[in-house]
Design a protein around this motif. Structure first.
Motif, PDB file in Angstrom:
ATOM      1  N   ASP A 151      -3.945  -2.523  -5.596  1.00 58.46           N
ATOM      2  CA  ASP A 151      -3.368  -2.957  -4.324  1.00 58.46           C
ATOM      3  C   ASP A 151      -4.237  -4.077  -3.774  1.00 58.46           C
ATOM      4  OD1 ASP A 151      -1.916  -3.066  -1.940  1.00 58.46           O
ATOM      5  OD2 ASP A 151      -2.993  -1.381  -1.032  1.00 58.46           O
ATOM      6  N   THR A 168      -4.615  -3.988   4.616  1.00 55.10           N
ATOM      7  CA  THR A 168      -5.476  -3.878   3.431  1.00 55.10           C
ATOM      8  C   THR A 168      -6.423  -5.065   3.391  1.00 55.10           C
ATOM      9  OG1 THR A 168      -3.695  -2.773   2.272  1.00 55.10           O
ATOM     10  CG2 THR A 168      -5.477  -3.674   0.914  1.00 55.10           C
ATOM     11  N   ILE A 192      -4.635   2.829   2.976  1.00 59.80           N
ATOM     12  CA  ILE A 192      -4.098   3.033   4.314  1.00 59.80           C
ATOM     13  C   ILE A 192      -2.902   2.114   4.540  1.00 59.80           C
ATOM     14  CG2 ILE A 192      -6.291   3.853   5.232  1.00 59.80           C
ATOM     15  CD1 ILE A 192      -6.499   1.088   6.695  1.00 59.80           C
ATOM     16  N   SER A 197       0.830  -1.210   0.000  1.00 57.87           N
ATOM     17  CA  SER A 197       0.000   0.000   0.000  1.00 57.87           C
ATOM     18  C   SER A 197       0.862   1.256   0.000  1.00 57.87           C
ATOM     19  CB  SER A 197      -0.936  -0.011   1.205  1.00 57.87           C
ATOM     20  OG  SER A 197      -1.730  -1.171   1.175  1.00 57.87           O
TER      21      SER A 197
HETATM   22 MG   LIG Z   1      -1.744  -2.894   2.384  1.00 60.02          MG
END
Ligand SMILES: [Mg+2]
Ligand SMILES: Nc1nc2c(ncn2[C@@H]2O[C@H](COP(=O)(O)OP(=O)(O)OP(=O)(O)O)[C@@H](O)[C@H]2O)c(=O)[nH]1
Length: 301
Positions: free
Chosen positions: A58, A39, A31, A18
């Motif tokens: 992501d 995540t 985040i 991320s």
């Molecule tokens: Mg992540």
């Protein structure tokens, strides 16, 4: 000629996926926390360059699922491996080769897309010779087209990486407008930012037990009014998230609000509530409710 394509970022929890997405698109869309499984959903981040558009995806860290929720996360990862132009496989290069990495490598073994190996966190690797055993181990697999030592945190090696990605993209249209950054609605990002602050301020089992749902997201000309509920699994966790005289919830609320104001470019009024929802990680309706794509009737990509 324009090039475009879908590029998924995959790897074990905490590898820095991320962080990398945010650096690549130049804005905070995902985040980040020093806790595994930060995540939980696939998040798109779009980078538009002169003559090329890269849609990064992501994904949750690859792990052995032990709950319905974790199985859904792993389904998300598997979907993100399908129909990709390129995969970025991220490894925390401060650690020696981890046996748990095998499971992740097995997953990419079954995919058709070319893969670049990114040895991340090189800023924290003092002796660069430490990377050699990793490079040898991964090269021997014959699955990676190229290996890049990078630091997502310090933006080291990212220009070379972007060029290597663009080079491999097929010809294609620009899918999104120039200023489009992510597919997440602000409402979902708001919930994620609240969760991030809780991850930063709590430890042990609390981070895994927290889910956040935005109940109200009301834009007025002067201010955006947001009300959100923080769900935990046990009464003791509720006490931790609220803190003495509400001190913890206040810290969470203030830092989340400040970041929303800077990201959304607007004044925010944020109200937080905390509720106990025992066993939510096994509750399909609850899992649907915290998944904005399923709420909006959208497919994952
Ligand atoms: Mg992540
Ligand atoms: N030193 C250093 N730390 C990094 C780097 N990239 C990420 N980190 C840190 O690693 C931790 C995990 O980062 P994330 O980006 O949340 O990792 P992730 O792979 O998305 O993790 P999950 O979402 O849990 O799968 C955070 O504390 C980051 O600040 C890097 O290049 N160098």
């Amino acid at each position: 000629m324009n090039k475009s394509g879908f590029v998924s970022i995959i790897g074990r929890p905490n590898a820095g996926k991320s962080t990398l997405l945010n650096r690549l698109v130049g804005s905070k869309v995902a985040i980040v926390a020093d806790k595994p499984q930060t995540t939980r959903a696939a998040i798109q981040g779009v980078l538009t360059l002169d003559g090329a558009q890269i849609v990064f995806v992501d994904t949750p860290g690859i792990h052995k699922p032990d709950t319905t929720f974790n199985r859904r996360m792993m389904d998300t990862v598997r979907k993100a491996l399908e129909d990709r132009d390129l995969l970025l496989y991220l490894v925390d290069a401060t650690l020696p080769f981890q046996p748990a990495e095998e499971q992740a490598l097995e997953l990419i073994g079954k995919t058709a897309a070319p893969v670049l190996l990114l040895l991340n966190k090189v800023d924290a690797v003092k002796e660069k010779a430490q990377l050699l055993p990793l490079i040898e181990r991964y090269s021997a697999m014959g699955r990676f087209e190229e290996i890049f030592p990078i630091s997502a945190l310090r933006s080291v090696g990212l220009e070379e990486l972007k060029s290597a990605i663009v080079k491999r993209l097929p010809e294609g249209p620009q899918y999104f407008p120039d200023d489009y950054l992510t597919d997440q609605p602000e409402r979902y990002l708001a919930a994620e930012l609240i969760r991030e602050k809780i991850l930063h301020l709590t430890r042990q089992e609390v981070p895994h037990s927290v889910a956040v749902l935005v109940d109200k997201f009301e834009e007025t000309p002067r201010i955006t009014n947001i009300a959100a509920t923080v769900y935990v699994e046990r009464v003791g966790q509720k006490a931790i998230v609220i803190g003495a005289k509400g001190s913890m919830l206040k810290r969470v609320g203030t830092s989340a609000r400040l970041e929303m104001e800077s990201l959304f470019g607007r004044k925010i009024f944020l109200e937080l509530f905390v509720k106990v929802q025992p066993g939510w990680r096994e509750n399909p309706e609850f899992l649907n409710a915290i998944d904005w794509r399923s709420m909006a009737g959208l497919e994952e990509n």
